[in-house]
Design an enzyme around this catalytic site. Sequence first.
Site, PDB file in Angstrom:
ATOM      1  CE  LYS A  52      -3.794  -2.393   2.312  1.00  0.00           C
ATOM      2  NZ  LYS A  52      -4.426  -2.786   3.576  1.00  0.00           N
ATOM      3  CD  GLN A  96      -3.298  -4.507   6.820  1.00  0.00           C
ATOM      4  OE1 GLN A  96      -3.267  -3.526   6.085  1.00  0.00           O
ATOM      5  NE2 GLN A  96      -3.971  -5.600   6.494  1.00  0.00           N
ATOM      6  CG  ASP A 119      -9.030   0.031   5.441  1.00  0.00           C
ATOM      7  OD1 ASP A 119      -8.945  -0.188   4.211  1.00  0.00           O
ATOM      8  OD2 ASP A 119      -8.227  -0.427   6.277  1.00  0.00           O
TER       9      ASP A 119
END
Length: 298
Positions: A52, A96, A119
């Site tokens: 990412k 994450q 997200d």
Amino acid sequence: MTLLDGKKILTEIREELSIKVQQYIAQGHRAPCLVAVLVGNDGASQTYVSSKEKNSASCGYQSRILRFDESMSEEELLNEIEKLNQDDTVDGFIVQSPLPSHISAQRIFDAIDPNKDVDGFNTINTGKLTKGMDCFVPATPLGIIELLKRYQIETSGKHCVVIGRSDIVGRPMSILLSLPKAGGNATVTLCHSRTQNLKQFTLQADIVVAALGKPEFLTGDMVKEGAIVIDVGITRIDDPSKKSGFRLSGDVKFDEVAIKCSYITPVPGGVGLMTIASLLQNTMKAYELKLGNNSKKN
Ligand code: NAP
């Protein structure tokens, strides 16, 4: 059969975003900034986060990873989230998964400023998604919709069967496909571990999205001729013949299914890369939202 090429579409999207970044910088603005928070040393998480970061940098974003020890407490992580919420130089950030078991992932996601929640895991964004309101949509299902659009695959009126009902993939996927707008308007069946005779549903599907995390679960006898098959699964399988010691397996038995279907995503090279593409797009959205809000204040 046509391969739905996530690598090609990610490259296109990175180019589109790079042009936007250059235009904003030429107008005197700073580059968009994405931060990834990583707690612990999970191997797969480290790989995802560095991918990412690299992809963000390649389209001109500022990007950084904040790494914390696995022993970090929930309160300490909440403090870090609050710092990122307050930091005007950060447009969006992700935490994450998986997090260590002593930390509640949902409590963490709900502490993220909904306007920086790239997200799309914060409950406010989830609620807006269910109502079809503008919001940050989880990157994996958003990437799948984008992939279908870019290959001009119509969803309207199609029967879509989604296997898996997780908060981050299956359920938001089923919502997006059912929304009354472009990329939606499908008839959706959502299957899960309690579904009985799952094959009777997959055999009726025009589009199957397999997101259950069971390697090679979807076999050739479970799909109809000409179906479109989207493989979300990524499972590491031990493989001593590989330098890394493992290979990646999707949820679809590729060789059997590919010969029957009209379109299929490969693993790797399909949905995983579209997840990154959507994260980059969500970061641009957060950046532009902030620019718009700042110009309204001035
Ligand atoms: P998850 O939270 O474990 O959810 C799995 C879902 O599959 C659950 O809803 C479960 O049902 C259902 N399921 C399990 N076994 C089943 C069976 N035999 N028949 C039907 N349904 C079954 O997983 P996830 O986070 O959604 O991830 C799914 C897969 O996608 C994993 O391989 C993950 O690594 C991968 N993934 C890939 C990306 C990407 O970027 N490509 C992103 C995220 C996840 P219940 O609800 O009844 O338990």
